[in-house]
Design an enzyme around this catalytic site. Structure first.
Site, PDB file in Angstrom:
ATOM      1  N   CYS A  72       0.801  -1.227   0.000  1.00  0.00           N
ATOM      2  CA  CYS A  72       0.000   0.000   0.000  1.00  0.00           C
ATOM      3  C   CYS A  72       0.832   1.275   0.000  1.00  0.00           C
ATOM      4  O   CYS A  72       0.305   2.351  -0.287  1.00  0.00           O
ATOM      5  CB  CYS A  72      -0.950  -0.009   1.193  1.00  0.00           C
ATOM      6  SG  CYS A  72      -2.082  -1.427   1.165  1.00  0.00           S
ATOM      7  N   HIS A 106      -3.865   6.756   0.710  1.00  0.00           N
ATOM      8  CA  HIS A 106      -4.165   5.377   0.332  1.00  0.00           C
ATOM      9  C   HIS A 106      -5.612   5.071   0.686  1.00  0.00           C
ATOM     10  O   HIS A 106      -6.061   5.323   1.816  1.00  0.00           O
ATOM     11  CB  HIS A 106      -3.213   4.429   1.054  1.00  0.00           C
ATOM     12  CG  HIS A 106      -3.685   3.005   1.085  1.00  0.00           C
ATOM     13  ND1 HIS A 106      -4.011   2.304  -0.063  1.00  0.00           N
ATOM     14  CD2 HIS A 106      -3.912   2.160   2.130  1.00  0.00           C
ATOM     15  CE1 HIS A 106      -4.406   1.093   0.268  1.00  0.00           C
ATOM     16  NE2 HIS A 106      -4.353   0.976   1.581  1.00  0.00           N
ATOM     17  N   ASN A 143     -10.283  -1.348  -2.133  1.00  0.00           N
ATOM     18  CA  ASN A 143      -8.907  -1.046  -1.717  1.00  0.00           C
ATOM     19  C   ASN A 143      -7.975  -1.695  -2.735  1.00  0.00           C
ATOM     20  O   ASN A 143      -7.855  -2.914  -2.796  1.00  0.00           O
ATOM     21  CB  ASN A 143      -8.670  -1.611  -0.320  1.00  0.00           C
ATOM     22  CG  ASN A 143      -7.263  -1.358   0.203  1.00  0.00           C
ATOM     23  OD1 ASN A 143      -6.316  -1.208  -0.568  1.00  0.00           O
ATOM     24  ND2 ASN A 143      -7.117  -1.338   1.511  1.00  0.00           N
TER      25      ASN A 143
END
Length: 385
Positions: free
Chosen positions: A121, A275, A306
């Site tokens: 991430c 993020h 995500n």
């Protein structure tokens, strides 16, 4: 670690997501058929839809699709790119680096360096940092950084911690030397004491799959946690509570340090692009760091899920499209545990909304690839047939 790099600009960006979309309603049976539970997830976490690759499509396919679109828009770059960096947790091969195959697939010159980086991430920030460092040092003039993740074979839809949260996406960003470019500031950090917070326990050197198939049985059997979620040791394990605590403890403070390093405040930033972990995390981090809610968008999580390393570039394309965002503070955080930020001014670039990826119907299937390699090893065909 905060520092500033000069003479570098982000000149173009493209992103790609699978056309295949899964909505919470499609899996309502996992929530006991309760519309209330789905409504609550939408309200608190922003969960709604995610984009998921079909079988035999990888992160490199999504990144290559984005890169080809970028190279169509900036055709002179193909012969000028000095380095290709592929940032992903899911490369195509154990070896060689997937970046080598991507160099060939994209038609880049043989004078182009190509290498992989295993990062999640925080991956987009790492990709920008590495690319900008190469250019600022004089080692390269143009760098193409491909950042993406796709996990279709790693997700068990019975697991309601990971399956409904994560989507798949890929990106291509072109960075170039420009003596008139505004400075780019970076800050990076790591706390390896939490490396088991997000992890795939089995499959590599520490817990490898063995040649004797019976020895692998424990690695692929179902393990049920106290909440009824199904895990296997070859799947991504995530301690959601620990991830949230880490994010709240580390990221807002890191953003404060980033602004302090640049001698500016939240009101001097046009956009905070975090993020896209989920709505709750984005809103909480932004509020704790002192940023107004309307300058820290989270909606791309609701549209795509995500996307791990691809979440920041997809959010940039989703929010801005062809517009230049101005002064942007980007921040990624997660697996490792790692975190990082990039402060830059983007007053002109070549960008577009995320592109839907439709797989080539002629692409080889997993079974066809297996059969091909069996024939190569047995001498029944060559690698060039």
């Amino acid at each position: 670690m905060f520092h500033t790099l000069h003479n570098v600009k982000i000149s173009a960006l493209r992103t790609a997501v699978p056309a295949n979309e899964i909505r919470l309603e499609d899996e309502i049976h996992f929530y006991g058929g309760s519309v209330k539970k789905i409504t609550r997830l939408r309200a608190t976490l922003g969960m709604d839809r995610r984009r998921v690759c079909p079988p035999d499509v990888t992160a490199s396919d999504l990144c290559a699709h984005a890169a080809l679109s970028l190279l169509d828009a900036v055709p002179d770059a193909r012969q000028a790119i000095d380095a290709l960096i592929f940032v992903s947790q899911m490369p195509d091969w154990h070896q060689p680096a997937t970046a080598c195959e991507l160099q060939h697939r994209l038609g880049l010159t043989r004078h182009c360096a190509a290498f992989d980086v295993n990062q999640g991430c925080t991956g987009y920030i790492y990709g920008l940092w590495l690319s900008a460092s190469l250019i600022a040092s004089g080692a390269a003039r143009q760098v193409l950084v491909l950042v993406g993740d796709a996990h279709p074979s790693e997700r068990d839809i019975r697991n309601r911690i990971t399956a409904p949260v994560f989507g798949d996406g890929g990106s291509a960003t072109l960075l170039a030397r420009d003596e008139n470019a505004a400075p780019m500031s970076f800050g990076l950090g790591t706390d390896g004491s939490g490396f088991e917070t997000i992890i795939i326990p089995a499959g590599k050197a520490r817990i490898p799959f063995l040649r004797e198939h019976a020895e692998n049985e424990r690695l692929v059997r179902d393990i049920t946690d106290p909440y009824g979620n199904i895990w296997q040791l070859g799947d991504t394990y995530m301690d959601g509570g620990a991830v949230f605590n880490f994010t709240m403890d580390v990221v807002p403070e890191h953003l404060h340090y980033a602004l302090e390093y640049a001698s500016i405040g939240p009101t001097d930033i046009d956009w905070l692009i975090l993020h896209q972990a989920n709505k709750q995390i984005v809103e909480s981090v932004a509020a704790k760091a002192g940023f107004p809610e309307d300058r820290a968008p989270w909606q791309s999580f609701s549209k795509y899920g995500n996307l791990a390393s691809a979440s920041i570039p997809v959010a940039l394309c989703d929010v801005f499209g062809q517009r230049a965002p101005g002064k942007v503070l980007m921040s990624g955080y997660g697996i490792g545990l790692s975190w990082g930020s990039c402060l830059c001014n983007i007053d002109a670039w070549d960008c577009a909304a995320p592109i839907d990826y439709e797989p080539d119907p002629k692409r080889p299937t997993r079974q066809q690839r297996i059969e091909r390699w069996e024939q190569i090893i047995m001498g029944e065909m060559t690698r060039h047939d």
